[in-house]
Scaffold this active site. Sequence first.
Site, PDB file in Angstrom:
ATOM      1  N   ASN A   1       0.830  -1.201   0.000  1.00 54.99           N
ATOM      2  CA  ASN A   1       0.000   0.000   0.000  1.00 54.99           C
ATOM      3  C   ASN A   1       0.863   1.249   0.000  1.00 54.99           C
ATOM      4  O   ASN A   1       2.025   1.213   0.414  1.00 54.99           O
ATOM      5  CB  ASN A   1      -0.872   0.075   1.265  1.00 54.99           C
ATOM      6  CG  ASN A   1      -1.805  -1.086   1.424  1.00 54.99           C
ATOM      7  OD1 ASN A   1      -2.372  -1.581   0.451  1.00 54.99           O
ATOM      8  ND2 ASN A   1      -1.990  -1.535   2.657  1.00 54.99           N
TER       9      ASN A   1
ATOM     10  N   ASP B   1       1.069   4.367   2.163  1.00 51.29           N
ATOM     11  CA  ASP B   1       0.596   4.866   3.457  1.00 51.29           C
ATOM     12  C   ASP B   1       0.550   6.384   3.430  1.00 51.29           C
ATOM     13  O   ASP B   1       1.569   7.042   3.158  1.00 51.29           O
ATOM     14  CB  ASP B   1       1.514   4.407   4.589  1.00 51.29           C
ATOM     15  CG  ASP B   1       1.428   2.913   4.854  1.00 51.29           C
ATOM     16  OD1 ASP B   1       0.540   2.251   4.285  1.00 51.29           O
ATOM     17  OD2 ASP B   1       2.253   2.417   5.641  1.00 51.29           O
TER      18      ASP B   1
ATOM     19  N   GLY C   1       1.927  -1.417   3.712  1.00 53.86           N
ATOM     20  CA  GLY C   1       1.195  -2.667   3.485  1.00 53.86           C
ATOM     21  C   GLY C   1       1.876  -3.757   4.270  1.00 53.86           C
ATOM     22  O   GLY C   1       3.118  -3.842   4.295  1.00 53.86           O
TER      23      GLY C   1
ATOM     24  N   GLY D   1       2.299  -6.930   3.880  1.00 55.23           N
ATOM     25  CA  GLY D   1       3.177  -7.814   3.132  1.00 55.23           C
ATOM     26  C   GLY D   1       4.481  -7.136   2.763  1.00 55.23           C
ATOM     27  O   GLY D   1       5.573  -7.666   2.995  1.00 55.23           O
TER      28      GLY D   1
ATOM     29  N   GLU E   1      -4.205  -9.286   4.537  1.00 57.20           N
ATOM     30  CA  GLU E   1      -4.695  -8.106   3.822  1.00 57.20           C
ATOM     31  C   GLU E   1      -4.988  -8.408   2.355  1.00 57.20           C
ATOM     32  O   GLU E   1      -5.404  -7.523   1.613  1.00 57.20           O
ATOM     33  CB  GLU E   1      -3.702  -6.951   3.944  1.00 57.20           C
ATOM     34  CG  GLU E   1      -3.722  -6.307   5.328  1.00 57.20           C
ATOM     35  CD  GLU E   1      -2.862  -5.069   5.436  1.00 57.20           C
ATOM     36  OE1 GLU E   1      -3.100  -4.288   6.372  1.00 57.20           O
ATOM     37  OE2 GLU E   1      -1.949  -4.870   4.609  1.00 57.20           O
TER      38      GLU E   1
ATOM     39  N   LEU F   1       3.426  -9.002  22.258  1.00 55.63           N
ATOM     40  CA  LEU F   1       2.716  -8.362  23.370  1.00 55.63           C
ATOM     41  C   LEU F   1       3.047  -6.877  23.506  1.00 55.63           C
ATOM     42  O   LEU F   1       2.921  -6.297  24.584  1.00 55.63           O
ATOM     43  CB  LEU F   1       3.068  -9.085  24.680  1.00 55.63           C
ATOM     44  CG  LEU F   1       2.815 -10.600  24.701  1.00 55.63           C
ATOM     45  CD1 LEU F   1       3.424 -11.221  25.944  1.00 55.63           C
ATOM     46  CD2 LEU F   1       1.315 -10.889  24.621  1.00 55.63           C
ATOM     47  N   GLY F   2       3.476  -6.246  22.435  1.00 51.80           N
ATOM     48  CA  GLY F   2       3.798  -4.822  22.487  1.00 51.80           C
ATOM     49  C   GLY F   2       4.931  -4.547  23.453  1.00 51.80           C
ATOM     50  O   GLY F   2       5.981  -5.190  23.416  1.00 51.80           O
TER      51      GLY F   2
ATOM     52  N   ALA G   1       3.938  -0.483  11.746  1.00 54.25           N
ATOM     53  CA  ALA G   1       4.783  -1.554  11.195  1.00 54.25           C
ATOM     54  C   ALA G   1       5.725  -2.182  12.213  1.00 54.25           C
ATOM     55  O   ALA G   1       6.586  -2.974  11.835  1.00 54.25           O
ATOM     56  CB  ALA G   1       5.585  -1.074   9.988  1.00 54.25           C
ATOM     57  N   ALA G   2       5.553  -1.875  13.493  1.00 57.47           N
ATOM     58  CA  ALA G   2       6.413  -2.524  14.496  1.00 57.47           C
ATOM     59  C   ALA G   2       6.198  -4.031  14.488  1.00 57.47           C
ATOM     60  O   ALA G   2       7.157  -4.811  14.567  1.00 57.47           O
ATOM     61  CB  ALA G   2       6.118  -1.954  15.882  1.00 57.47           C
ATOM     62  N   GLY G   3       4.942  -4.455  14.373  1.00 58.41           N
ATOM     63  CA  GLY G   3       4.645  -5.882  14.330  1.00 58.41           C
ATOM     64  C   GLY G   3       5.187  -6.537  13.074  1.00 58.41           C
ATOM     65  O   GLY G   3       5.703  -7.660  13.114  1.00 58.41           O
ATOM     66  N   ASP G   4       5.094  -5.837  11.947  1.00 56.77           N
ATOM     67  CA  ASP G   4       5.621  -6.391  10.697  1.00 56.77           C
ATOM     68  C   ASP G   4       7.143  -6.488  10.749  1.00 56.77           C
ATOM     69  O   ASP G   4       7.730  -7.440  10.225  1.00 56.77           O
ATOM     70  CB  ASP G   4       5.193  -5.514   9.515  1.00 56.77           C
ATOM     71  CG  ASP G   4       3.695  -5.524   9.310  1.00 56.77           C
ATOM     72  OD1 ASP G   4       3.068  -6.570   9.572  1.00 56.77           O
ATOM     73  OD2 ASP G   4       3.146  -4.498   8.882  1.00 56.77           O
TER      74      ASP G   4
END
Length: 299
Positions: free
Chosen positions: A13, A15, A41, A43, A140, A215-216, A244-247
């Site tokens: 995407n 952003d 995005g 991915g 997504e 868990l952040g 995007a921290a999780g990605d």
Amino acid sequence: MSTPRIAVLGSVNMDLVAYVDQAPGSGETVTGTEFRQVPGGKGANQAVAAARAGARTTFLGAVGDDPFGQQLRQSLVGAGIDVRGVRTVPGVSGIAHIVVDGKGANSIIVVPGANGTVERASEAEAELIEGADALLLQLELPMSAVVSAARTGRALGVPVHLTPAPARELPQELLENVDVLVPNEHEAAALTGEVDPGKALAALLEQVPEVLITLGSEGSLYGARGGDPVRVPARPVTAVDTTAAGDTFCGSFGVARAEGRTPEEAMRFAAAASALSVQRHGASSSMAGRDEVEALLLN
């Protein structure tokens, strides 16, 4: 240690990010402090994270034939990613409208655009997946594409890592072809009905062989069937943008595991990568390179 190869099928995407002191409520207008246009995005973010972590990375997905599509493709190329699996389709590319408040928390609206045209993993894409050390998936894209890719990965003997975001019910056919499930705590709760991460972990391990719950600020929790849970704390940092921290975590973890690191070692590597990313603005633009991550791990 040989360089791992990571394949990622997912969304890409543009952003459109607005920064505000406090996010607006329903019907409220606020004045922003800054605006950024950044490729993203889930991915593409995971692909960039994997590439920055040192992997040879292949991205599979779709962009539109609009100006954003050209920019998104070039951003992937600029990150050193193989884009032979990126289709160009008529219409608009994926867009994400993101609001980031003064504490670094975000809210996101995703308009799928070209991402919605990816309905299955084609034979050409299967050839790009073959031989990879891991296949990273998210939700997504249409579910049919995710299921098809997971099935392809399993058939080719490629470990499949699934980030179940945005959270939704997962078809049994998908779960049967997932090796590592990587939800955050909210997604884990949505999938199991268990708010406690430990209970959610146990419930999810009944469905897939390995589970890693992020868990952040509390770190991450890993479990595998027949083994004891492993918990790794997050690094204490002041976040300015958690987009995007999780990605970043998922992409970095996938590379570390493909290199043969233990789950705990991979979690620490991913935690360091995420800690660096949340101290910077943007999605893929916030991700640190491998040398910087390794340097942080020594501290």
